[in-house]
Design a protein around this motif. Structure first.
Motif, PDB file in Angstrom:
ATOM      1  N   LEU A   1      -8.401  16.253  12.017  1.00 53.97           N
ATOM      2  CA  LEU A   1      -8.085  15.855  10.647  1.00 53.97           C
ATOM      3  C   LEU A   1      -6.660  16.247  10.296  1.00 53.97           C
ATOM      4  O   LEU A   1      -6.126  17.228  10.827  1.00 53.97           O
ATOM      5  CB  LEU A   1      -9.041  16.535   9.656  1.00 53.97           C
ATOM      6  CG  LEU A   1     -10.540  16.368   9.904  1.00 53.97           C
ATOM      7  CD1 LEU A   1     -11.328  17.188   8.886  1.00 53.97           C
ATOM      8  CD2 LEU A   1     -10.937  14.899   9.850  1.00 53.97           C
ATOM      9  N   HIS A   2      -6.064  15.519   9.368  1.00 50.84           N
ATOM     10  CA  HIS A   2      -4.737  15.871   8.855  1.00 50.84           C
ATOM     11  C   HIS A   2      -4.798  17.190   8.092  1.00 50.84           C
ATOM     12  O   HIS A   2      -3.939  18.053   8.230  1.00 50.84           O
ATOM     13  CB  HIS A   2      -4.231  14.743   7.942  1.00 50.84           C
ATOM     14  CG  HIS A   2      -2.867  14.967   7.385  1.00 50.84           C
ATOM     15  ND1 HIS A   2      -2.627  15.817   6.319  1.00 50.84           N
ATOM     16  CD2 HIS A   2      -1.655  14.452   7.725  1.00 50.84           C
ATOM     17  CE1 HIS A   2      -1.328  15.814   6.034  1.00 50.84           C
ATOM     18  NE2 HIS A   2      -0.725  14.996   6.873  1.00 50.84           N
ATOM     19  N   GLY A   3      -5.793  17.328   7.244  1.00 52.48           N
ATOM     20  CA  GLY A   3      -6.010  18.585   6.535  1.00 52.48           C
ATOM     21  C   GLY A   3      -5.421  18.651   5.146  1.00 52.48           C
ATOM     22  O   GLY A   3      -5.894  19.415   4.303  1.00 52.48           O
ATOM     23  N   ASN A   4      -4.389  17.859   4.868  1.00 53.48           N
ATOM     24  CA  ASN A   4      -3.778  17.858   3.531  1.00 53.48           C
ATOM     25  C   ASN A   4      -3.311  16.445   3.196  1.00 53.48           C
ATOM     26  O   ASN A   4      -2.231  16.241   2.647  1.00 53.48           O
ATOM     27  CB  ASN A   4      -2.600  18.834   3.488  1.00 53.48           C
ATOM     28  CG  ASN A   4      -2.135  19.126   2.075  1.00 53.48           C
ATOM     29  OD1 ASN A   4      -2.872  18.930   1.112  1.00 53.48           O
ATOM     30  ND2 ASN A   4      -0.906  19.577   1.929  1.00 53.48           N
ATOM     31  N   PHE A   5      -4.147  15.477   3.529  1.00 59.09           N
ATOM     32  CA  PHE A   5      -3.743  14.075   3.430  1.00 59.09           C
ATOM     33  C   PHE A   5      -3.762  13.587   1.990  1.00 59.09           C
ATOM     34  O   PHE A   5      -4.755  13.746   1.281  1.00 59.09           O
ATOM     35  CB  PHE A   5      -4.664  13.201   4.277  1.00 59.09           C
ATOM     36  CG  PHE A   5      -4.188  11.787   4.399  1.00 59.09           C
ATOM     37  CD1 PHE A   5      -3.194  11.456   5.310  1.00 59.09           C
ATOM     38  CD2 PHE A   5      -4.709  10.790   3.594  1.00 59.09           C
ATOM     39  CE1 PHE A   5      -2.733  10.157   5.428  1.00 59.09           C
ATOM     40  CE2 PHE A   5      -4.252   9.487   3.702  1.00 59.09           C
ATOM     41  CZ  PHE A   5      -3.262   9.166   4.613  1.00 59.09           C
ATOM     42  N   ARG A   6      -2.654  13.002   1.568  1.00 60.04           N
ATOM     43  CA  ARG A   6      -2.521  12.395   0.245  1.00 60.04           C
ATOM     44  C   ARG A   6      -1.356  11.423   0.290  1.00 60.04           C
ATOM     45  O   ARG A   6      -0.640  11.336   1.284  1.00 60.04           O
ATOM     46  CB  ARG A   6      -2.307  13.458  -0.824  1.00 60.04           C
ATOM     47  CG  ARG A   6      -1.096  14.357  -0.620  1.00 60.04           C
ATOM     48  CD  ARG A   6      -1.065  15.440  -1.694  1.00 60.04           C
ATOM     49  NE  ARG A   6       0.167  16.216  -1.685  1.00 60.04           N
ATOM     50  CZ  ARG A   6       0.363  17.309  -0.972  1.00 60.04           C
ATOM     51  NH1 ARG A   6      -0.587  17.744  -0.158  1.00 60.04           N
ATOM     52  NH2 ARG A   6       1.510  17.977  -1.044  1.00 60.04           N
ATOM     53  N   GLN A   7      -1.154  10.690  -0.807  1.00 58.89           N
ATOM     54  CA  GLN A   7      -0.125   9.649  -0.814  1.00 58.89           C
ATOM     55  C   GLN A   7       1.268  10.204  -0.519  1.00 58.89           C
ATOM     56  O   GLN A   7       2.058   9.585   0.193  1.00 58.89           O
ATOM     57  CB  GLN A   7      -0.124   8.926  -2.156  1.00 58.89           C
ATOM     58  CG  GLN A   7      -1.383   8.116  -2.415  1.00 58.89           C
ATOM     59  CD  GLN A   7      -1.404   7.498  -3.797  1.00 58.89           C
ATOM     60  OE1 GLN A   7      -0.362   7.205  -4.362  1.00 58.89           O
ATOM     61  NE2 GLN A   7      -2.592   7.301  -4.352  1.00 58.89           N
ATOM     62  N   GLY A   8       1.588  11.383  -1.065  1.00 59.22           N
ATOM     63  CA  GLY A   8       2.904  11.960  -0.850  1.00 59.22           C
ATOM     64  C   GLY A   8       3.155  12.412   0.566  1.00 59.22           C
ATOM     65  O   GLY A   8       4.303  12.707   0.933  1.00 59.22           O
TER      66      GLY A   8
ATOM     67  N   ARG B   1       3.393   7.013  -2.910  1.00 57.91           N
ATOM     68  CA  ARG B   1       3.385   7.150  -4.366  1.00 57.91           C
ATOM     69  C   ARG B   1       4.338   6.158  -5.036  1.00 57.91           C
ATOM     70  O   ARG B   1       4.276   5.974  -6.256  1.00 57.91           O
ATOM     71  CB  ARG B   1       3.743   8.576  -4.775  1.00 57.91           C
ATOM     72  CG  ARG B   1       2.636   9.583  -4.499  1.00 57.91           C
ATOM     73  CD  ARG B   1       2.990  10.973  -5.005  1.00 57.91           C
ATOM     74  NE  ARG B   1       3.120  11.014  -6.454  1.00 57.91           N
ATOM     75  CZ  ARG B   1       2.134  11.270  -7.297  1.00 57.91           C
ATOM     76  NH1 ARG B   1       0.914  11.485  -6.837  1.00 57.91           N
ATOM     77  NH2 ARG B   1       2.346  11.319  -8.592  1.00 57.91           N
ATOM     78  N   SER B   2       5.202   5.529  -4.260  1.00 57.93           N
ATOM     79  CA  SER B   2       6.115   4.535  -4.823  1.00 57.93           C
ATOM     80  C   SER B   2       5.438   3.178  -4.996  1.00 57.93           C
ATOM     81  O   SER B   2       6.005   2.279  -5.616  1.00 57.93           O
ATOM     82  CB  SER B   2       7.348   4.379  -3.929  1.00 57.93           C
ATOM     83  OG  SER B   2       6.998   3.841  -2.660  1.00 57.93           O
ATOM     84  N   LEU B   3       4.240   3.022  -4.456  1.00 64.06           N
ATOM     85  CA  LEU B   3       3.519   1.757  -4.531  1.00 64.06           C
ATOM     86  C   LEU B   3       2.536   1.757  -5.700  1.00 64.06           C
ATOM     87  O   LEU B   3       2.107   2.817  -6.155  1.00 64.06           O
ATOM     88  CB  LEU B   3       2.731   1.522  -3.242  1.00 64.06           C
ATOM     89  CG  LEU B   3       3.508   1.439  -1.927  1.00 64.06           C
ATOM     90  CD1 LEU B   3       2.542   1.210  -0.771  1.00 64.06           C
ATOM     91  CD2 LEU B   3       4.558   0.342  -1.974  1.00 64.06           C
ATOM     92  N   PRO B   4       2.141   0.577  -6.178  1.00 67.04           N
ATOM     93  CA  PRO B   4       1.045   0.521  -7.149  1.00 67.04           C
ATOM     94  C   PRO B   4      -0.199   1.176  -6.554  1.00 67.04           C
ATOM     95  O   PRO B   4      -0.408   1.163  -5.333  1.00 67.04           O
ATOM     96  CB  PRO B   4       0.843  -0.986  -7.367  1.00 67.04           C
ATOM     97  CG  PRO B   4       2.142  -1.607  -6.970  1.00 67.04           C
ATOM     98  CD  PRO B   4       2.703  -0.765  -5.881  1.00 67.04           C
ATOM     99  N   GLU B   5      -1.037   1.728  -7.419  1.00 61.01           N
ATOM    100  CA  GLU B   5      -2.147   2.546  -6.949  1.00 61.01           C
ATOM    101  C   GLU B   5      -3.049   1.827  -5.950  1.00 61.01           C
ATOM    102  O   GLU B   5      -3.394   2.395  -4.899  1.00 61.01           O
ATOM    103  CB  GLU B   5      -2.981   3.028  -8.131  1.00 61.01           C
ATOM    104  CG  GLU B   5      -4.153   3.905  -7.705  1.00 61.01           C
ATOM    105  CD  GLU B   5      -5.031   4.309  -8.861  1.00 61.01           C
ATOM    106  OE1 GLU B   5      -6.223   4.571  -8.619  1.00 61.01           O
ATOM    107  OE2 GLU B   5      -4.548   4.359  -9.992  1.00 61.01           O
ATOM    108  N   ALA B   6      -3.455   0.601  -6.245  1.00 61.72           N
ATOM    109  CA  ALA B   6      -4.386  -0.091  -5.355  1.00 61.72           C
ATOM    110  C   ALA B   6      -3.784  -0.293  -3.970  1.00 61.72           C
ATOM    111  O   ALA B   6      -4.444  -0.087  -2.944  1.00 61.72           O
ATOM    112  CB  ALA B   6      -4.783  -1.433  -5.965  1.00 61.72           C
ATOM    113  N   LYS B   7      -2.517  -0.685  -3.918  1.00 62.62           N
ATOM    114  CA  LYS B   7      -1.831  -0.889  -2.644  1.00 62.62           C
ATOM    115  C   LYS B   7      -1.656   0.441  -1.909  1.00 62.62           C
ATOM    116  O   LYS B   7      -1.820   0.518  -0.680  1.00 62.62           O
ATOM    117  CB  LYS B   7      -0.476  -1.542  -2.894  1.00 62.62           C
ATOM    118  CG  LYS B   7       0.401  -1.732  -1.659  1.00 62.62           C
ATOM    119  CD  LYS B   7      -0.185  -2.724  -0.675  1.00 62.62           C
ATOM    120  CE  LYS B   7       0.809  -3.047   0.429  1.00 62.62           C
ATOM    121  NZ  LYS B   7       0.195  -3.883   1.493  1.00 62.62           N
TER     122      LYS B   7
END
Length: 299
Positions: free
Chosen positions: A193-200, A118-124
């Protein structure tokens, strides 16, 4: 070491497992943390805040002075399943499990908890997220105890049923439940699967630039694992005039980059957004619910 459990942990455990169940474990937590630290000869540095939603994370030093992270989770959050998944990945795309430090206690390699995607620009951030989650999609271990996507979402679907009769949520809830029925009927994929995968859930590391943490592992199709990632930074999407089209482009971009069917990803994104939104409504988090349901309406 003296500490107060982070507020996010207090709130989320109560919402997810019930206030009485959460309060019983949280009352034992300070003594449990001291017991685990003493037993494993660990030197506690500080508790991570806001920290996790279902566990306490303490930054520690091992007897040889090397850094690590101690994770303490209640038995009803099934830390044994996280342990099994991390052991199976063995550091490939995910934080490395160093040791078990007692029941519900995992000793993990120290990452950089203040630095997530989440510290990166969205596309990256989306590019790095796709590269990370791809590594996690492996064949599950034999005789595993992980839920399937169908099993987990059946339980969630049951909790959504009352929202079919509420005027504000009836249409979206019905669409989400119908999408789930169609998806599980045709799901033939069975990867871990990770199951709760997101940027954070992807943190900076030393051994690798980015590593996943906090899995809620299950077995099923890859599209399910991407669905939570699609709605990352939902508050920014809703605030933007082009939010609806941006959300649909994100579905297509992630699906294409990871060779996942677009419609299956759209369907799981719809289901998971509505499930989260109706759960937020039940918990009284109306602002979160409105964001999630507006996003779901775009799909």
């Amino acid at each position: 070491m003296g500490f107060e459990p982070p507020q996010r942990l207090l709130r989320t455990l109560g919402e997810t497992y019930g206030d009485a169940t959460a309060a019983e474990w949280l009352g034992k937590l300070p003594a449990l943390a001291d017991q685990v630290l003493d037993h494993a000869s660990l030197d506690g540095e500080r508790v991570m805040a806001p920290g996790g939603r279902s566990s306490l994370v303490v930054l520690v030093r091992r007897p040889d002075g090397s850094p690590a992270a101690l994770k303490l989770a209640p038995p009803f959050a099934r830390p044994d399943l996280e342990r099994d998944a991390l052991a199976h990945w063995d550091g490939w795309g995910a934080v490395r499990l160093l040791d078990e430090a007692g029941e519900g206690a995992l000793l993990l390699e120290r990452l950089h908890p203040e630095v997530s995607l989440r510290s990166l620009p969205e596309a990256k951030a989306l590019l790095e997220a796709a590269g990370t989650v791809r590594r996690l999609w492996v064949e599950p271990p034999p005789s595993h105890g992980f839920e399937t996507v169908a099993e987990r979402t059946a339980r969630q679907a049951g909790a959504m049923v009352p929202h079919r009769s509420a005027a504000a949520t009836a249409e979206l809830t019905a669409a989400a439940l119908a999408a789930r029925e169609e998806l599980v009927a045709a799901d033939a994929e069975a990867v871990l699967l990770h199951g709760n995968f997101r940027q954070g859930k992807v943190l900076a590391g030393d051994r690798a630039p980015w590593l996943a943490v906090g899995p809620e592992p299950l077995v099923g199709e890859r599209a399910y694992d991407l669905a939570r990632l699609v709605r990352d930074r939902v508050e920014d999407l809703v605030a933007a005039s082009s939010g609806a089209s941006a959300a649909r482009r994100r579905v297509n971009k992630l699906a294409d980059s990871l060779d996942v069917d677009r419609e299956r990803l759209r369907g799981w994104t719809l289901f998971r957004a509505v499930e989260s939104g109706t759960r937020a409504l039940t918990a009284g988090r109306r602002q979160d619910a409105e964001l999630l349901l507006e996003f779901a309406g775009w799909l």
